[in-house]
Motif scaffolding. Structure first.
Motif, PDB file in Angstrom:
ATOM      1  N   MET A 133     -40.310  -1.028   4.639  1.00 40.67           N
ATOM      2  CA  MET A 133     -40.144  -1.605   5.956  1.00 40.67           C
ATOM      3  C   MET A 133     -40.711  -0.686   7.042  1.00 40.67           C
ATOM      4  N   THR A 134     -40.605   0.606   6.831  1.00 44.79           N
ATOM      5  CA  THR A 134     -41.130   1.553   7.809  1.00 44.79           C
ATOM      6  C   THR A 134     -42.634   1.387   7.982  1.00 44.79           C
ATOM      7  N   ALA A 135     -43.335   1.096   6.893  1.00 41.96           N
ATOM      8  CA  ALA A 135     -44.784   0.906   6.980  1.00 41.96           C
ATOM      9  C   ALA A 135     -45.124  -0.295   7.857  1.00 41.96           C
ATOM     10  N   ILE A 136     -44.362  -1.360   7.731  1.00 43.66           N
ATOM     11  CA  ILE A 136     -44.610  -2.551   8.543  1.00 43.66           C
ATOM     12  C   ILE A 136     -44.329  -2.262  10.012  1.00 43.66           C
ATOM     13  N   ILE A 137     -43.225  -1.592  10.270  1.00 42.74           N
ATOM     14  CA  ILE A 137     -42.865  -1.264  11.652  1.00 42.74           C
ATOM     15  C   ILE A 137     -43.892  -0.316  12.259  1.00 42.74           C
ATOM     16  N   SER A 138     -44.339   0.657  11.489  1.00 40.16           N
ATOM     17  CA  SER A 138     -45.375   1.571  11.982  1.00 40.16           C
ATOM     18  C   SER A 138     -46.662   0.812  12.283  1.00 40.16           C
ATOM     19  N   ALA A 139     -47.025  -0.124  11.422  1.00 39.55           N
ATOM     20  CA  ALA A 139     -48.230  -0.924  11.642  1.00 39.55           C
ATOM     21  C   ALA A 139     -48.109  -1.757  12.918  1.00 39.55           C
ATOM     22  N   ILE A 140     -46.936  -2.323  13.145  1.00 39.24           N
ATOM     23  CA  ILE A 140     -46.701  -3.098  14.370  1.00 39.24           C
ATOM     24  C   ILE A 140     -46.866  -2.203  15.592  1.00 39.24           C
ATOM     25  N   GLN A 141     -46.326  -0.994  15.520  1.00 41.49           N
ATOM     26  CA  GLN A 141     -46.439  -0.073  16.648  1.00 41.49           C
ATOM     27  C   GLN A 141     -47.884   0.368  16.875  1.00 41.49           C
ATOM     28  N   VAL A 142     -48.625   0.572  15.787  1.00 44.03           N
ATOM     29  CA  VAL A 142     -50.040   0.945  15.909  1.00 44.03           C
ATOM     30  C   VAL A 142     -50.822  -0.183  16.582  1.00 44.03           C
ATOM     31  N   VAL A 143     -50.599  -1.416  16.130  1.00 43.70           N
ATOM     32  CA  VAL A 143     -51.310  -2.560  16.707  1.00 43.70           C
ATOM     33  C   VAL A 143     -50.959  -2.711  18.192  1.00 43.70           C
ATOM     34  N   ALA A 144     -49.700  -2.531  18.544  1.00 40.38           N
ATOM     35  CA  ALA A 144     -49.297  -2.640  19.951  1.00 40.38           C
ATOM     36  C   ALA A 144     -49.979  -1.567  20.807  1.00 40.38           C
ATOM     37  N   ILE A 167     -50.305   8.594  22.851  1.00 38.45           N
ATOM     38  CA  ILE A 167     -49.085   9.245  22.375  1.00 38.45           C
ATOM     39  C   ILE A 167     -48.299   8.298  21.473  1.00 38.45           C
ATOM     40  N   LEU A 168     -48.205   7.028  21.864  1.00 39.38           N
ATOM     41  CA  LEU A 168     -47.500   6.042  21.041  1.00 39.38           C
ATOM     42  C   LEU A 168     -48.215   5.805  19.714  1.00 39.38           C
ATOM     43  N   VAL A 181     -38.955   6.138  24.308  1.00 40.39           N
ATOM     44  CA  VAL A 181     -39.146   6.764  25.622  1.00 40.39           C
ATOM     45  C   VAL A 181     -40.575   6.527  26.115  1.00 40.39           C
ATOM     46  N   GLY A 182     -41.542   6.687  25.231  1.00 47.75           N
ATOM     47  CA  GLY A 182     -42.937   6.445  25.604  1.00 47.75           C
ATOM     48  C   GLY A 182     -43.191   5.000  26.001  1.00 47.75           C
ATOM     49  N   ALA A 183     -42.595   4.073  25.272  1.00 52.15           N
ATOM     50  CA  ALA A 183     -42.773   2.657  25.587  1.00 52.15           C
ATOM     51  C   ALA A 183     -42.117   2.297  26.919  1.00 52.15           C
ATOM     52  N   VAL A 184     -40.967   2.886  27.192  1.00 50.02           N
ATOM     53  CA  VAL A 184     -40.317   2.657  28.490  1.00 50.02           C
ATOM     54  C   VAL A 184     -41.202   3.207  29.611  1.00 50.02           C
ATOM     55  N   MET A 185     -41.789   4.377  29.394  1.00 48.20           N
ATOM     56  CA  MET A 185     -42.712   4.941  30.389  1.00 48.20           C
ATOM     57  C   MET A 185     -43.913   4.026  30.592  1.00 48.20           C
ATOM     58  N   LEU A 186     -44.453   3.494  29.490  1.00 44.47           N
ATOM     59  CA  LEU A 186     -45.590   2.588  29.580  1.00 44.47           C
ATOM     60  C   LEU A 186     -45.226   1.369  30.418  1.00 44.47           C
ATOM     61  N   ALA A 200     -46.810  -4.930  25.072  1.00 42.03           N
ATOM     62  CA  ALA A 200     -46.894  -3.942  23.998  1.00 42.03           C
ATOM     63  C   ALA A 200     -45.705  -2.992  24.037  1.00 42.03           C
ATOM     64  N   ALA A 201     -45.288  -2.607  25.225  1.00 40.28           N
ATOM     65  CA  ALA A 201     -44.127  -1.716  25.358  1.00 40.28           C
ATOM     66  C   ALA A 201     -42.876  -2.377  24.791  1.00 40.28           C
ATOM     67  N   ILE A 202     -42.685  -3.647  25.093  1.00 43.37           N
ATOM     68  CA  ILE A 202     -41.515  -4.370  24.584  1.00 43.37           C
ATOM     69  C   ILE A 202     -41.565  -4.463  23.063  1.00 43.37           C
ATOM     70  N   VAL A 203     -42.739  -4.747  22.507  1.00 43.39           N
ATOM     71  CA  VAL A 203     -42.886  -4.829  21.049  1.00 43.39           C
ATOM     72  C   VAL A 203     -42.561  -3.486  20.400  1.00 43.39           C
ATOM     73  N   ILE A 204     -43.047  -2.400  20.978  1.00 40.27           N
ATOM     74  CA  ILE A 204     -42.792  -1.063  20.429  1.00 40.27           C
ATOM     75  C   ILE A 204     -41.310  -0.726  20.497  1.00 40.27           C
ATOM     76  N   ILE A 205     -40.667  -1.058  21.598  1.00 44.78           N
ATOM     77  CA  ILE A 205     -39.235  -0.778  21.729  1.00 44.78           C
ATOM     78  C   ILE A 205     -38.442  -1.555  20.687  1.00 44.78           C
ATOM     79  N   ILE A 206     -38.742  -2.842  20.542  1.00 46.24           N
ATOM     80  CA  ILE A 206     -38.020  -3.662  19.560  1.00 46.24           C
ATOM     81  C   ILE A 206     -38.242  -3.133  18.149  1.00 46.24           C
ATOM     82  N   ALA A 207     -39.483  -2.800  17.812  1.00 51.56           N
ATOM     83  CA  ALA A 207     -39.777  -2.274  16.476  1.00 51.56           C
ATOM     84  C   ALA A 207     -39.046  -0.961  16.220  1.00 51.56           C
TER      85      ALA A 207
END
Length: 135
Positions: free
Chosen positions: A1-12, A56-57, A80-85, A113-120
């Motif tokens: 599951m971590t791989a999927i979440i990391s991929a989502i964050q990379v795409v965002a 950074i994200l 924190v980075g996504a909130v800053m974004l 993208a920030a919202i997606v990263i926070i949720i992930a």
């Protein structure tokens, strides 16, 4: 599951970079001061800051994928980075007041993208993997 979440964050994070540089770039207009000097509008600076935060994200998503420990810390950094974004386009720097300007599209991509990263990141933290919240 971590791989999927990391991929989502990379795409965002890549979506932010692509939006700022390719398909929804910020305004290229200049603001003329009373002295006659021209400076870039604040949306230009918001775009530049968004690029830095997106990088950074992107790095933190890569670390999340490969990290064996400190997984919780990296996801907190991602949050924190996504909130800053998100705040870059709203209150920290902001964008043009004119809703017809192209920077509003850029800001929409950045905020989304920030919202997606926070949720992930929250999902990953609550998943219960070793080093994460429920253990």
């Amino acid at each position: 599951m971590t791989a999927i979440i990391s991929a989502i964050q990379v795409v965002a994070a890549l979506c932010v970079l692509g939006a700022v540089k390719i398909w929804a770039p910020v305004c290229s207009g200049m603001l003329t001061l009373e002295t006659g000097k021209e400076v870039a509008m604040k949306c230009h600076y918001a775009g530049q800051a968004a690029i830095a935060v997106a990088v950074i994200l992107l790095v933190s998503a890569g670390i999340t994928f490969f990290a064996k420990s400190a997984h919780k810390l990296v996801q907190v950094i991602s949050i924190v980075g996504a909130v800053m974004l998100f705040l870059l386009f709203t209150s920290l720097i902001g964008i043009c007041a004119n809703t017809q300007m192209s920077c509003h599209t850029t800001a929409l991509w950045g905020k989304g993208a920030a919202i997606v990263i926070i949720i992930a990141a929250v999902v990953d933290l609550l998943a219960g993997k070793k080093g994460q919240i429920p253990n």
